[in-house]
Design an enzyme around this catalytic site. Structure first.
Site, PDB file in Angstrom:
ATOM      1  N   CYS A  28       2.198   2.881  -3.510  1.00 13.18           N
ATOM      2  CA  CYS A  28       3.644   2.662  -3.554  1.00 13.18           C
ATOM      3  C   CYS A  28       4.356   3.949  -3.955  1.00 13.18           C
ATOM      4  CB  CYS A  28       4.003   1.595  -4.595  1.00 13.18           C
ATOM      5  SG  CYS A  28       3.130   0.020  -4.422  1.00 13.18           S
ATOM      6  N   CYS A  69       7.926  -1.585  -0.578  1.00 17.43           N
ATOM      7  CA  CYS A  69       8.681  -0.330  -0.735  1.00 17.43           C
ATOM      8  C   CYS A  69       8.459   0.635   0.421  1.00 17.43           C
ATOM      9  CB  CYS A  69       8.321   0.344  -2.061  1.00 17.43           C
ATOM     10  SG  CYS A  69       6.603   0.917  -2.189  1.00 17.43           S
ATOM     11  N   CYS A 121       2.339  -0.078   0.727  1.00 17.22           N
ATOM     12  CA  CYS A 121       2.985  -1.298   0.237  1.00 17.22           C
ATOM     13  C   CYS A 121       3.993  -1.790   1.271  1.00 17.22           C
ATOM     14  CB  CYS A 121       3.691  -1.003  -1.083  1.00 17.22           C
ATOM     15  SG  CYS A 121       4.702  -2.362  -1.718  1.00 17.22           S
ATOM     16  N   CYS A 152       9.119   1.309  -6.707  1.00 16.48           N
ATOM     17  CA  CYS A 152       8.743   0.030  -6.102  1.00 16.48           C
ATOM     18  C   CYS A 152       9.058  -1.132  -7.043  1.00 16.48           C
ATOM     19  CB  CYS A 152       7.253   0.012  -5.757  1.00 16.48           C
ATOM     20  SG  CYS A 152       6.732  -1.516  -4.925  1.00 16.48           S
TER      21      CYS A 152
END
Length: 353
Positions: free
Chosen positions: A40, A74, A71, A44
């Site tokens: 991430c 995000c 991810c 995030c």
């Protein structure tokens, strides 16, 4: 992905950025979570992982080579493209006349108007229209300070006619250009000094927005305002400022976390960029001076950022109290370090509720 590496000092700084969900560090590094196999960017919104499960990477490629996948919340691989799009839009708004429409800006960077509006505001704290108006207002101020006539200033700044210069919906001066050029002579500023949980608080505004929100001693606060605006007519009228005062008290009580109040405070181009960045720092969070410098695209201007924070005329509305030293120490505050500590403690507790 099971290899455990000894943390470095840089890793600990990065970990603090993850804890703070520091959006200014997005694109600067990435973190992977061993227990999920996902990587991430620092801001995030996902639940924070356990420290022992986290690895840091300089770029998405490093995370992917180590076996992590991006991810889905995000979308870390898109951060660099997002920043490039915002910078390109800023360049267009700074250089192209007449000012491009939102649809034209969106087409130029390959985004939908809705997505561009959201991304631009997340990065700068302003919508594209607000950014364009602020820049145009700065150009008018500069031209007037340098002695240009009102007519010359309005056309040099990009106004199509005098109507847009004087229009309340577009004007960024807060007073007529002639009065601004004359040092504010003839302008009326309404003010009041009210009590607050932080002591006496002065609130002052023109008809278009706040020019001052200050904390300190009642008599001194009024003297400072009169010294700053010696040519203006000052009128003490708390009732006329009731909306502003109510919003500020609600904010101090934790009832209102955002303060989207109109501002008419004078400032340089650089100061306004810093103040806009400060207004984008989420309630209950902090940023270092270096991080704010990164947010405005001036990573070497850390001292200048600190000076802009110290010159902030709008306590609470422009939350300079949320800027701290790199090690976490609160640092200085125009209205006293103890007030700064109380504000930070209160916001962190309220945000956790």
């Amino acid at each position: 992905m099971t290899q455990v590496l000894s943390p470095t000092p840089q890793d600990e700084v990065r970990w603090q950025a993850v804890l703070n969900r520091d959006a200014s560090q997005d694109g600067q590094f990435y973190y992977g979570v061993r227990s999920t196999g996902i990587y991430c960017h620092p801001s995030c919104p996902s639940r924070r992982p356990r420290r022992e499960n986290v690895r840091f990477f300089d770029d998405p490629q490093g995370a992917q080579v180590a076996g992590f996948r991006p991810c889905l919340r995000c979308r870390p691989g898109e951060v660099g493209a997002r920043r490039r799009a915002v910078m390109h839009v800023q360049h267009l708004l700074d250089t192209v006349e007449p000012t491009p429409s939102l649809a034209q800006l969106a087409e130029a960077v390959g985004l939908s108007p809705f997505h561009l509006q959201r991304v631009f505001k997340a990065e700068t704290g302003l919508s594209p229209k607000q950014y364009a108006l602020a820049r145009r207002g700065e150009r008018v101020r500069r031209e007037l300070r340098e002695g240009a006539s009102v007519t010359a200033a309005l056309y040099a700044a990009g106004h199509a006619s005098s109507r847009t210069l004087y229009d309340r919906s577009t004007d960024q001066l807060g007073m007529t250009p002639g009065r601004y050029r004359a040092g504010g002579a003839g302008e009326t500023i309404t003010f009041a000094v009210t009590g607050s949980v932080l002591g006496p608080m002065l609130v002052a505004a023109t008809g278009r927005g706040l020019v001052a929100v200050r904390l300190g001693e009642a008599g001194v606060l009024e003297q400072e305002l009169r010294a700053e605006y010696p040519r203006a007519t000052l009128v003490q009228d708390a009732a006329a400022l009731g909306g502003y005062i109510e919003a500020l008290h609600g904010h101090l009580a934790g009832v209102r976390r955002d303060l989207p109040l109109a501002s008419d405070a004078p400032g340089t181009d650089f100061q306004r960029r810093v103040w806009a960045a400060l207004r984008s720092i989420p309630y209950g969070e902090t940023r270092s001076y270096a991080q704010v410098a990164e947010m405005i695209g001036e990573p070497r201007a850390v001292r200048a950022v600190a000076r802009a924070c110290a010159a902030n005329p709008l306590a609470l509305v422009v939350p300079c109290h949320r800027v701290v030293r790199a090690g976490g120490d609160p640092g200085g505050y125009r209205w006293g370090t103890e007030r700064k500590r109380r504000l930070l403690d209160h916001e962190q507790v309220t945000a956790a509720d």
